[in-house]
Each structure stands twice: as structure tokens, then as C-alpha cells.
Design a protein around this motif. Sequence first.
Motif, PDB file in Angstrom:
ATOM      1  N   SER A 190       0.825  -1.211   0.000  1.00  0.00           N
ATOM      2  CA  SER A 190       0.000   0.000   0.000  1.00  0.00           C
ATOM      3  C   SER A 190       0.857   1.257   0.000  1.00  0.00           C
ATOM      4  O   SER A 190       0.438   2.301  -0.520  1.00  0.00           O
ATOM      5  CB  SER A 190      -0.941   0.006   1.207  1.00  0.00           C
ATOM      6  OG  SER A 190      -0.220   0.133   2.415  1.00  0.00           O
ATOM      7  N   ALA A 249       2.207   1.257  -3.881  1.00  0.00           N
ATOM      8  CA  ALA A 249       1.280   1.183  -5.011  1.00  0.00           C
ATOM      9  C   ALA A 249       0.632   2.534  -5.296  1.00  0.00           C
ATOM     10  O   ALA A 249       0.351   3.302  -4.379  1.00  0.00           O
ATOM     11  CB  ALA A 249       0.196   0.151  -4.730  1.00  0.00           C
ATOM     12  N   PRO A 304      -2.565   4.919  -6.104  1.00  0.00           N
ATOM     13  CA  PRO A 304      -3.909   4.800  -5.520  1.00  0.00           C
ATOM     14  C   PRO A 304      -4.895   4.021  -6.377  1.00  0.00           C
ATOM     15  O   PRO A 304      -5.687   3.241  -5.846  1.00  0.00           O
ATOM     16  CB  PRO A 304      -4.346   6.263  -5.367  1.00  0.00           C
ATOM     17  CG  PRO A 304      -3.083   7.030  -5.299  1.00  0.00           C
ATOM     18  CD  PRO A 304      -2.106   6.307  -6.161  1.00  0.00           C
ATOM     19  N   ARG A 307      -4.258   0.282  -5.827  1.00  0.00           N
ATOM     20  CA  ARG A 307      -3.945  -0.194  -4.477  1.00  0.00           C
ATOM     21  C   ARG A 307      -4.816  -1.365  -4.047  1.00  0.00           C
ATOM     22  O   ARG A 307      -4.318  -2.366  -3.516  1.00  0.00           O
ATOM     23  CB  ARG A 307      -4.083   0.960  -3.485  1.00  0.00           C
ATOM     24  CG  ARG A 307      -3.649   0.602  -2.070  1.00  0.00           C
ATOM     25  CD  ARG A 307      -3.637   1.837  -1.180  1.00  0.00           C
ATOM     26  NE  ARG A 307      -4.953   2.449  -1.123  1.00  0.00           N
ATOM     27  CZ  ARG A 307      -5.175   3.759  -1.357  1.00  0.00           C
ATOM     28  NH1 ARG A 307      -4.177   4.548  -1.680  1.00  0.00           N
ATOM     29  NH2 ARG A 307      -6.390   4.247  -1.274  1.00  0.00           N
ATOM     30  N   GLU A 312      -6.588   0.969   4.612  1.00  0.00           N
ATOM     31  CA  GLU A 312      -7.196   2.195   4.103  1.00  0.00           C
ATOM     32  C   GLU A 312      -7.838   3.035   5.207  1.00  0.00           C
ATOM     33  O   GLU A 312      -8.177   4.192   4.980  1.00  0.00           O
ATOM     34  CB  GLU A 312      -8.267   1.851   3.061  1.00  0.00           C
ATOM     35  CG  GLU A 312      -7.704   1.196   1.825  1.00  0.00           C
ATOM     36  CD  GLU A 312      -8.764   0.847   0.805  1.00  0.00           C
ATOM     37  OE1 GLU A 312      -8.426   0.829  -0.387  1.00  0.00           O
ATOM     38  OE2 GLU A 312      -9.916   0.592   1.202  1.00  0.00           O
ATOM     39  N   PRO A 329      -1.999   7.908  -1.386  1.00  0.00           N
ATOM     40  CA  PRO A 329      -2.366   6.646  -0.710  1.00  0.00           C
ATOM     41  C   PRO A 329      -2.572   6.873   0.771  1.00  0.00           C
ATOM     42  O   PRO A 329      -1.818   7.599   1.376  1.00  0.00           O
ATOM     43  CB  PRO A 329      -1.140   5.754  -0.970  1.00  0.00           C
ATOM     44  CG  PRO A 329      -0.443   6.346  -2.139  1.00  0.00           C
ATOM     45  CD  PRO A 329      -0.720   7.818  -2.090  1.00  0.00           C
TER      46      PRO A 329
END
Length: 542
Positions: free
Chosen positions: A136, A139, A141, A144, A407, A542
Amino acid sequence: MTVGNIYFIAAIAVLGGGLFGFDISSMSAIIATQEYLCYFNQGGLNEQGTCVGPRSDVQGGITASMPGGSFVGALVSGFLSDIFGRKKAIMIGAVIWCIGCVIVSASQNIGMLVVGRFINGVCVGICSAQVPVYISELAPPSKRGRLVGAQQWAITWGIMIMFYISYGCSKIKNTSAFRIPWAVQAVPAIMLFVGMLFLPESPRWLARKNRWDDCERVLILVHGHGDPHSPFVAKELAEIKETCEFERHNADVTYWELLKPRMINRTHIGVFTQIWSQLTGMNVMMYYITYVFAMAGLTGDTLLVSSSIQYVINVLMTIPALLYVDRWGRRPTLLVGAALMATWLFTNAGVLAARGRPAPPGGVGGVKEASWEVSGPPSKAVIACSYLFVASFATTWGPVSWIYPPELYPLRVRGKAVALSTSANWIMNFALGYFVPPAFVNIQWRTYLIFGVFCVSMFIHVFFLFPETAGKTLEEVEGMFLDPDGIKNIGTPAWKTRVTTKQVSQLERGNVDAEKGAVVHRDDTNNSPERMDSAAEKEYRP
């Protein structure tokens, strides 16, 4: 040489998830074989003259020793990751796994087997907590969810591959039938360790350690695709510096901070995402599917081959989730999954209660945990519902339970927060691994009722308290939990949150040239790439 392709990075990192899959099926494919039952026999011979194997509670303890170690590994991983970095923490896990494999494959008794599986579990706990964080933080967004969810896909591949290896070895008529599969488990760990040598460290961890040159090099490699002048990289580096400046004026993150008023709601959601993923009853299907199908009258090769079909279903049905979970959203996916799984579990309970009967002493086919039996068309219904249950989990809770927790949290607390939520996964895995064998012996088909009730409970919990995070920025997620002053946990009601897709789809239609890492502004009235980059990357950090 350091590789910067994000898909290659994810493919190597998620081998850590594959280790968990290898462990699951290495046990489920072996526990019903005579070689295993006789070598670790505690109950003598049954009426059919075959070995009884470990007692039900002892078998539960053997199975549960791995998630017990994973609980410890997940908690420790937060500290390892903060001290040594995400990359090195995963590599440490790979080394621990190899040590565990040596002990397990050389096991002379149940105690040695439990110790080896516990050590394997420490590795799984470290990797399952830190691989999602690592991916995460690297990556982009828009990718992700897909890339973090690949960990679940790797788990399903590990389960399927190891099951067939174990099935093939079950034809060997000595202890090699289980020693070879347990030794082969070390191969993916070696691949993980070697592969990680060629991957970059998380740029955000490097920044926290004031290694700014290394941080910038990683951003240029992964997001700038080698272009040191990429506006995307410049803006990302500036925002990381801003974050680190904020952290320098705040105390170091501890687990206690996750229980403070500003974070407690998110902590509870992340923890329960992992708890509910275990209480779906998927462990019944993964660890003990041979018991379930033995109740349905399957024996010998037919039992093992029929059991393996669910692993193929698990692999295939995870693919739609990886492709579309960013469109579907996390919340609807979890709700639909809970409803479907409850349906199949209650159906199985009903069929077994209405059409089944107590098995002869010693269980069906000498498997004492198969203490209830059903035959004819009802047995086919049990098998079909079991397959449908696995398909429902694979498309919903399987991948989303790994995607959702990272998240929920801001960067500053993400490492320890995800470690805590993952530890909840493993402590429940431990409890269920220990609980299910005695449950099949003592309460029989009612075991399905328990998990069905859990699925109804998680549906209600998700509906009222789990907000949608797909497509949302960090600032939007903060706003769902806190008031504008960041003081009260008022937040947006979960059932009013929706997937944010408009801006993401615009990005993917061409506003951002992802391959070059540069942002291309297509508005003729303002052709400044820097301006578009600033807005877009602020929107999609992110």
C-alpha cells in the motif's frame, strides 16, 4: 539491481501470503491419512482396525499452534517493521518460516510438531501484517485495492498447490507421506527471501529514517519510471516531507494511541474486519473440509479429490474481486458476502439436521470428527452448499479483509494499526482451529448454526458501522470519522457513504499518464502540468 515495476513488486511480496495457504492445506490434506493418524496416534485402533490418531482436542491444538504463532508474529511485526523496515521485516519472516519447516518435517512427536508449526506461524503473522502495508505504501492509488488484494489470491494459490502436493505424497506408505509436503513448504519462503533482495524499501519508511536520497530514488524508480524530473515524484516527495515534519512534532506511535478517542472507532473497525473474516466459518472449509465431506459419505481418493475442488474454486473466484473491488466498493462486497455465506451455512445445518443421523461409534470411515452422516441427494446438497460457501467468501470477505484495514488509518499509525488488526485475525484463527474438531464431535451439525449466526451478526455490524473507503482520499476518510476540528468521533453514518469513482475514472481516462509518472493536463484553458499534478496527487495520495 532494484526492480521498480509495481506488479513485479506485488507478485514477490505476496508470496508471504502464499506461505499461509501452504500451511492450511498441508494440514487439511494430511490429517485424514493413515500415515499421519498412525504416527501421531493417541487412541489405539477403532472398530475398523485403523488408527484413531490424535485426540480431537489435541488435533485442534496442533492446528491452532500455527495461528497462535501468527498472533505473536503479527504483534511483533509492528516493531520489526518500524525498526528494520517493511522489506527486511518480510525477509526476517521468510527465514523464520524455513526454520519452522525444518522442525515440522523432522517431527518425532506431537510436541515437536506443535513447536514447528508455532514457529511457522510467527512468520505468517509478520508477513500477513506487513505485506499489505509494504504494497500500500508503494502502489499508486488507482491500483492499491487490486495489488493489496493479491495477497488473498496468493493464499488461495498456496492452498491449492500444497493440497495437490500433499495428495500426491499421500500415496507413499511411510512417514514421507507427510514429511515431504512439510519440507517442500520451505521453497516459497526461499523464493520470497531471494526476490525481496531485488525490491525497493518503502519510501515512506526511508523518509521516517531521514534517508531522503534513498526515498527519492525509490519514488523515481517506482512512480517516476526512471524520470528524476517527474512532477508526480516531486509532489509526492514534498508531501512525504510534510508528513515527516508533522511526525517530528509528535510522540512516537504506540499501540496505546490506537485506543485513544481519535482512533478508537477506526481501530475497532479494522480489528473486527479481521475477526469477522475468521468467524465466517471459512476455517471449517479450509482446515477441516475432509471431515465435512466424510460426513457426506465420501471416502478415500474420492474424499480428497472432492475436497480439492473447493481450492480451485477459491482461486478462480478471487479473480473477480481483484478486478472489480475498486468499482464495487468495500462495503457492498462485505454485505453481500455475509448474506450469501449465512444462506449456505443455514442450508447445510438444515439438511444435516433433517436428513442426517448420528454416525457409528468411531465416526464415518474411522474419522471420529465425522460424527454425523448424511447420504443420497442430501449429501450432494451439503457438498454443493460447501462449494457455494467457498465461492462466496473468495469473492467478498477473502480479499477485502486484507484491503480494507490499511485504508482506514493515516500513514503515521498504519504499521502498528494493521499489525493489531491482523493479530485479531490470528487469535480468532487460533481459537477456531482448536474449537472445530471437538465441535464436530460434540455438537455435530449445530456447528454450522453457530457460524451462520456469526454471518448474520457481521452483516448488521457492517451495515451500521463500516463506512465505504474505496476511491476516497486520506482527508475524506478522516472526515468520515472526525469533525472538522479532529476532536469528536461524530463522523458520517456508514450507511450514507458511497464509492468515490468520478475522479478516479477521470485519472484513468488520461488525465494522468501512469506509465511515465507524469501528469498531463488536457484542459485547453490551462495547460500547466504542474498545476494538474498538484491537484491530482493531493487528491489521490495513498
